[in-house]
Design a protein around this motif. Structure first.
Motif, PDB file in Angstrom:
ATOM      1  N   TRP A   1       0.840  -1.208   0.000  1.00 16.48           N
ATOM      2  CA  TRP A   1       0.000   0.000   0.000  1.00 16.48           C
ATOM      3  C   TRP A   1       0.865   1.244   0.000  1.00 16.48           C
ATOM      4  O   TRP A   1       0.652   2.166  -0.777  1.00 16.48           O
ATOM      5  CB  TRP A   1      -0.927  -0.030   1.218  1.00 16.48           C
ATOM      6  CG  TRP A   1      -1.673   1.234   1.461  1.00 16.48           C
ATOM      7  CD1 TRP A   1      -1.259   2.300   2.207  1.00 16.48           C
ATOM      8  CD2 TRP A   1      -2.954   1.594   0.952  1.00 16.48           C
ATOM      9  NE1 TRP A   1      -2.201   3.300   2.200  1.00 16.48           N
ATOM     10  CE2 TRP A   1      -3.264   2.878   1.436  1.00 16.48           C
ATOM     11  CE3 TRP A   1      -3.884   0.949   0.141  1.00 16.48           C
ATOM     12  CZ2 TRP A   1      -4.432   3.534   1.144  1.00 16.48           C
ATOM     13  CZ3 TRP A   1      -5.059   1.608  -0.145  1.00 16.48           C
ATOM     14  CH2 TRP A   1      -5.328   2.876   0.348  1.00 16.48           C
ATOM     15  N   ARG A   2       1.842   1.273   0.902  1.00 13.83           N
ATOM     16  CA  ARG A   2       2.705   2.449   1.032  1.00 13.83           C
ATOM     17  C   ARG A   2       3.492   2.701  -0.248  1.00 13.83           C
ATOM     18  O   ARG A   2       3.646   3.843  -0.669  1.00 13.83           O
ATOM     19  CB  ARG A   2       3.635   2.277   2.219  1.00 13.83           C
ATOM     20  CG  ARG A   2       2.888   2.324   3.552  1.00 13.83           C
ATOM     21  CD  ARG A   2       3.750   2.014   4.715  1.00 13.83           C
ATOM     22  NE  ARG A   2       4.896   2.901   4.760  1.00 13.83           N
ATOM     23  CZ  ARG A   2       5.934   2.726   5.545  1.00 13.83           C
ATOM     24  NH1 ARG A   2       5.977   1.710   6.359  1.00 13.83           N
ATOM     25  NH2 ARG A   2       6.936   3.566   5.533  1.00 13.83           N
TER      26      ARG A   2
ATOM     27  N   ASN B   1       2.689   1.763  -3.368  1.00 12.95           N
ATOM     28  CA  ASN B   1       1.814   2.138  -4.480  1.00 12.95           C
ATOM     29  C   ASN B   1       1.166   3.502  -4.299  1.00 12.95           C
ATOM     30  O   ASN B   1       0.893   4.187  -5.285  1.00 12.95           O
ATOM     31  CB  ASN B   1       0.743   1.079  -4.700  1.00 12.95           C
ATOM     32  CG  ASN B   1       1.305  -0.175  -5.337  1.00 12.95           C
ATOM     33  OD1 ASN B   1       2.232  -0.106  -6.136  1.00 12.95           O
ATOM     34  ND2 ASN B   1       0.774  -1.313  -4.978  1.00 12.95           N
ATOM     35  N   THR B   2       0.877   3.898  -3.062  1.00 11.79           N
ATOM     36  CA  THR B   2       0.195   5.174  -2.849  1.00 11.79           C
ATOM     37  C   THR B   2       1.144   6.304  -2.480  1.00 11.79           C
ATOM     38  O   THR B   2       0.785   7.473  -2.606  1.00 11.79           O
ATOM     39  CB  THR B   2      -0.858   5.060  -1.724  1.00 11.79           C
ATOM     40  OG1 THR B   2      -0.196   4.780  -0.490  1.00 11.79           O
ATOM     41  CG2 THR B   2      -1.898   3.994  -2.043  1.00 11.79           C
TER      42      THR B   2
ATOM     43  N   LEU C   1       1.893   6.994   0.482  1.00 15.93           N
ATOM     44  CA  LEU C   1       1.485   7.466   1.806  1.00 15.93           C
ATOM     45  C   LEU C   1       2.379   6.849   2.875  1.00 15.93           C
ATOM     46  O   LEU C   1       2.907   5.756   2.708  1.00 15.93           O
ATOM     47  CB  LEU C   1       0.021   7.111   2.073  1.00 15.93           C
ATOM     48  CG  LEU C   1      -0.990   7.734   1.106  1.00 15.93           C
ATOM     49  CD1 LEU C   1      -2.386   7.182   1.364  1.00 15.93           C
ATOM     50  CD2 LEU C   1      -0.981   9.244   1.249  1.00 15.93           C
TER      51      LEU C   1
END
Length: 71
Positions: free
Chosen positions: A2-3, A5-6, A8
């Motif tokens: 997640w981190r 790809n985003t 964030l």
């Protein structure tokens, strides 16, 4: 993943811990009232955490347990 790809700093579970699982549950219950077709599983999981006092950063325990407890 997640981190990466985003871009964030936190993934979705750490973000929910930061907001407070009781707050997230309230939001999810509102969404479910507007759309009854939403699956109940995520709200049930959140409810178990809230019932156990695992509210995230504010209690020191949520989906993660590496927070310093607040007084």
């Amino acid at each position: 993943m997640w981190r990466i790809n985003t871009g964030l700093a936190a993934g979705p579970f750490r973000a929910m811990d930061s907001v407070g699982l009781d707050v997230v549950l309230d939001i999810e219950n509102h969404y479910a009232a507007e759309n009854p077709a939403l699956p109940a599983g995520p709200r049930e999981l959140l409810q178990r955490h809230v019932d156990a006092g695992r509210l995230g950063v504010k209690t020191g325990h949520g989906f993660y347990d590496d927070y310093a407890e607040r007084d």
